[in-house]
Design a protein around this motif. Sequence first.
Motif, mmCIF file in Angstrom:
data_model
loop_
_atom_site.group_PDB
_atom_site.id
_atom_site.type_symbol
_atom_site.label_atom_id
_atom_site.label_comp_id
_atom_site.label_asym_id
_atom_site.label_seq_id
_atom_site.Cartn_x
_atom_site.Cartn_y
_atom_site.Cartn_z
ATOM 1 N N LEU A 1 4.697 31.142 -26.191
ATOM 2 C CA LEU A 1 6.054 31.023 -26.729
ATOM 3 C C LEU A 1 6.340 32.447 -26.205
ATOM 4 N N SER A 2 7.925 32.453 -24.823
ATOM 5 C CA SER A 2 7.908 33.831 -23.779
ATOM 6 C C SER A 2 8.479 34.821 -24.915
ATOM 7 N N VAL A 3 8.567 35.133 -25.756
ATOM 8 C CA VAL A 3 8.388 36.713 -26.779
ATOM 9 C C VAL A 3 7.588 37.318 -26.271
ATOM 10 N N PRO B 1 14.703 28.916 -22.250
ATOM 11 C CA PRO B 1 15.871 29.490 -20.838
ATOM 12 C C PRO B 1 14.045 29.209 -19.993
ATOM 13 N N SER B 2 13.213 29.873 -20.692
ATOM 14 C CA SER B 2 11.633 29.697 -19.511
ATOM 15 C C SER B 2 11.303 28.643 -19.628
ATOM 16 N N ARG B 3 11.188 27.764 -21.007
ATOM 17 C CA ARG B 3 10.399 26.010 -21.042
ATOM 18 C C ARG B 3 11.173 25.088 -20.061
ATOM 19 N N ALA B 4 12.605 25.150 -20.478
ATOM 20 C CA ALA B 4 13.731 24.840 -18.955
ATOM 21 C C ALA B 4 13.693 24.759 -17.771
ATOM 22 N N LEU B 5 12.889 26.233 -18.014
ATOM 23 C CA LEU B 5 13.286 26.611 -15.923
ATOM 24 C C LEU B 5 11.421 25.650 -15.821
ATOM 25 N N SER B 6 10.658 25.842 -16.316
ATOM 26 C CA SER B 6 9.606 25.229 -16.415
ATOM 27 C C SER B 6 9.132 23.758 -16.171
ATOM 28 N N TRP B 7 10.583 23.055 -17.090
ATOM 29 C CA TRP B 7 10.486 21.126 -16.820
ATOM 30 C C TRP B 7 11.372 21.609 -15.634
#
Lengths: 298, 160
Positions: free
Chosen positions: A110-112, A42-48
Amino acid sequence: MFLLGIASILLMFLDHRENHLESVRHALSVVVYPIRLAVDAPSRALSWGTESLSSRGRLLEESRRLRQERLQFLARLQRMEALQAENGRLRALLDSAPRLADRVLVANILSVDLDPFQHRFVIDKGGSDDVYVGQAMLDAGGIVGQVTRVEPFTSEAILISDPGHATPVEVNRNGLRSIAVGAGDSSRVNLPFLPNNADIEVGDLLVSSGLGGAFPSGYPVARVVEVERIPGEPFANVTAQPTGALNREREVLLVWNQPAVGPSDTAAGPTQPGAEPPAAEPPAEEPQPAGPADGGDQ
Amino acid sequence: MRGRTKIWPVLLALLVALSLEVAPLPAAVDILRPPWMALTLIFWSMRQPGRFGVGVAWIMGLVLDVLTGSMLGQHALMLALSTYLTITFYQRLRIFPIWQQTLAVTGIISLYTLIGFLIDGMTSDLDGGALRLMPIISALIVWPPLYWLSDRLITPLMRD
């Protein structure tokens, strides 16, 4: 239940004290890898999304700024090459091995979220990228932390602000060495072992000293923000703020600074001829015992 | 009857619980993260004690240990113990009214959290102090909605 309890205590003991369970952990980490990726998605998609939706004007602005910065850095780099050559010559005169160029690799965080009371995180590079335990991590501002555990596709890392982490540092202004211990707060580290009369001031830059071998020397670590000298106490309370953006960056640089065998062998070549001329000069007579011995070896 | 219900909805719920354990949260809320895995396992071992027993909890604990980078066996012990307690009292827990059940579950979660606290204290430098007990409060808040959701959403999925 009783058996499982014994088994888990045994496991904890083996894992904590003996490190025998690397293979078990590696096998399980492959199972866990998709979960980590899913949580990160989700956070990757958000930044993309923000990247692809940002306006043309902003992108142009950013590209202009980056081009300017690049020009500045290139200019600095030209001077740096001359300085590096000079440094190499001077080190040759001192008969010490020149510093090796560090190899770097960009890793994504990784946002973990792991334990909220420990400053640890997971990066997306692991054993398959030759990452090793104890490897230093940097960002644009300075040293961020080091790798604590390597798994096949990911690694765990610890920040310099973790209360269990200590970084060997020296004051850039005068070479005073100390140790920066994490304070459990990502905006500061403590220097608990400096005597009251130590020459340290607010604003001093602390760079890594390279002692201990974990971090390459000469990278910025923190800047002193508070020096409190209490009369009667043996040590001063020194607090510094890390120069790297701990907890704010999505990317870190992994640095390889283990001395490679090949380059240091070739580096020894120019060192020997360089060492000869000073040996012939009168002022350099003091360290003579080593001089003739070296010559004899050749 | 036990063999006839489907198992995949529960596995999905456990997977979601695993993801929630490490999902990124703002630092201010991070210390309040409820122990999702423990709560989910308590629910299912209360519902189907024959199927989701201490062994399943122990294995999920190992996975959670690798996922969060804690010592191998730490969460396994914590989860196995809380599941064991649930199975010991499951007949009473099932017929409790919701508020009483919430209190009982919070008791189990307190033990879970305290054991984690103890193990961390023995093996590493402790930071945070009493803030480490915050998950007990969030478990108290989260249990009724979690119970409702698992009961209304996942249980129908398990039937044919």
